[in-house]
Design a protein around this motif. Structure first.
Motif, mmCIF file in Angstrom:
data_model
loop_
_atom_site.group_PDB
_atom_site.id
_atom_site.type_symbol
_atom_site.label_atom_id
_atom_site.label_comp_id
_atom_site.label_asym_id
_atom_site.label_seq_id
_atom_site.Cartn_x
_atom_site.Cartn_y
_atom_site.Cartn_z
ATOM 1 N N ILE A 74 0.840 -1.196 0.000
ATOM 2 C CA ILE A 74 0.000 0.000 0.000
ATOM 3 C C ILE A 74 0.878 1.251 0.000
ATOM 4 N N TYR A 75 1.905 1.247 0.823
ATOM 5 C CA TYR A 75 2.809 2.397 0.893
ATOM 6 C C TYR A 75 3.621 2.527 -0.388
ATOM 7 N N ARG A 76 4.064 1.407 -0.935
ATOM 8 C CA ARG A 76 4.821 1.474 -2.182
ATOM 9 C C ARG A 76 4.004 2.147 -3.279
ATOM 10 N N ARG A 77 2.755 1.767 -3.396
ATOM 11 C CA ARG A 77 1.897 2.353 -4.435
ATOM 12 C C ARG A 77 1.651 3.832 -4.161
ATOM 13 N N ALA A 78 1.420 4.166 -2.893
ATOM 14 C CA ALA A 78 1.083 5.546 -2.562
ATOM 15 C C ALA A 78 2.238 6.500 -2.832
ATOM 16 N N ARG A 90 -4.273 8.233 -1.733
ATOM 17 C CA ARG A 90 -4.098 6.813 -2.077
ATOM 18 C C ARG A 90 -3.803 5.996 -0.833
ATOM 19 N N LEU A 91 -2.944 6.516 0.036
ATOM 20 C CA LEU A 91 -2.596 5.796 1.253
ATOM 21 C C LEU A 91 -3.826 5.553 2.119
ATOM 22 N N GLY A 134 8.333 0.684 10.552
ATOM 23 C CA GLY A 134 9.447 1.604 10.347
ATOM 24 C C GLY A 134 9.734 1.824 8.872
ATOM 25 N N TRP A 135 9.676 0.744 8.088
ATOM 26 C CA TRP A 135 9.893 0.877 6.640
ATOM 27 C C TRP A 135 8.827 1.771 6.024
ATOM 28 N N ARG A 143 9.098 10.613 1.060
ATOM 29 C CA ARG A 143 8.230 11.196 0.018
ATOM 30 C C ARG A 143 7.777 12.590 0.422
ATOM 31 N N ALA A 144 7.499 12.802 1.700
ATOM 32 C CA ALA A 144 7.107 14.130 2.174
ATOM 33 C C ALA A 144 8.275 15.111 2.047
#
Length: 206
Positions: A74-78, A90-91, A134-135, A143-144
């Protein structure tokens, strides 16, 4: 007279076996789930279970890693989205959909399951989930930070606090989902959180 033929044994479906095992582990924990419980739920003999997964511990670890990795994805896509507003949307939206998937396709949220406090000697579930968290947090923070450098966020935005806010909302949505709050209500909450985050986005300030 022809002899009746026996029905064919049910074909082994590894993904289904992991899902059914995860339901038991999530509900009862590792110690509270016996091999007999697993063979009954999966429709396998003990020898077949061991042949497929090596051991009860092997099945537990595969279940944990399989469903934990869905959160990482989910995080990878977001974070791959082109602007931070879409990253946040997205997240939050994908998390809600993950947390509220039908019971016949998803065992529930690992974070609040019995498996989190009861695991094998070879896999400390709490530590594993902490590494995953953590990852996810590092990926979102990076990203932020990039959004701040690119001028996507308003000058002076605290990217650590923004990341913490998003993480807190995601975890809160998970808890609410486990309490049975319907998907539509959670999506409304996610939408409001996204609107509030919009105050930190260049071009979305009123």
């Amino acid at each position: 007279m022809s002899q009746p033929t026996r029905g064919r044994p049910r074909a082994f479906d590894r993904d289904r076996a992991i899902l059914d095992a995860a339901r038991l582990f999530w509900r009862r924990g590792y110690s509270g789930t016996s091999t007999r419980d697993l063979t009954a739920a999966l429709g396998l003999s003990t020898s077949s279970l061991y042949a497929a997964f090596g051991s009860k511990a092997g099945l537990f670890e595969e279940a944990v890693r399989t469903y934990a990795e869905r959160y990482r994805e989910i995080y990878r896509r977001a974070v791959a989205e082109p602007d931070f507003g879409t990253v946040a949307e997205r997240l939050l939206t994908d998390s809600v959909h993950e947390f509220t998937m039908p019971a016949d396709t998803h065992p529930g949220c690992l974070l609040s399951s019995a498996a989190m406090t009861d695991s094998t000697r070879t896999l400390d579930t709490t530590a594993y989930y902490a590494e995953l968290h953590g990852w996810n947090e590092r990926a979102l923070r990076a990203r932020a930070d990039r959004a701040a450098r690119d001028g996507d966020l308003t000058p002076g935005t605290d990217t650590a606090a923004l990341t913490g806010l998003l993480q807190s909302v995601v975890h809160g949505l998970s808890v609410q989902a486990n309490l049975g709050i319907p998907r539509t209500s959670l999506l409304t909450t996610a939408g409001l959180a996204r609107e509030l985050i919009g105050g930190q986005l260049v071009g979305e300030q009123g």
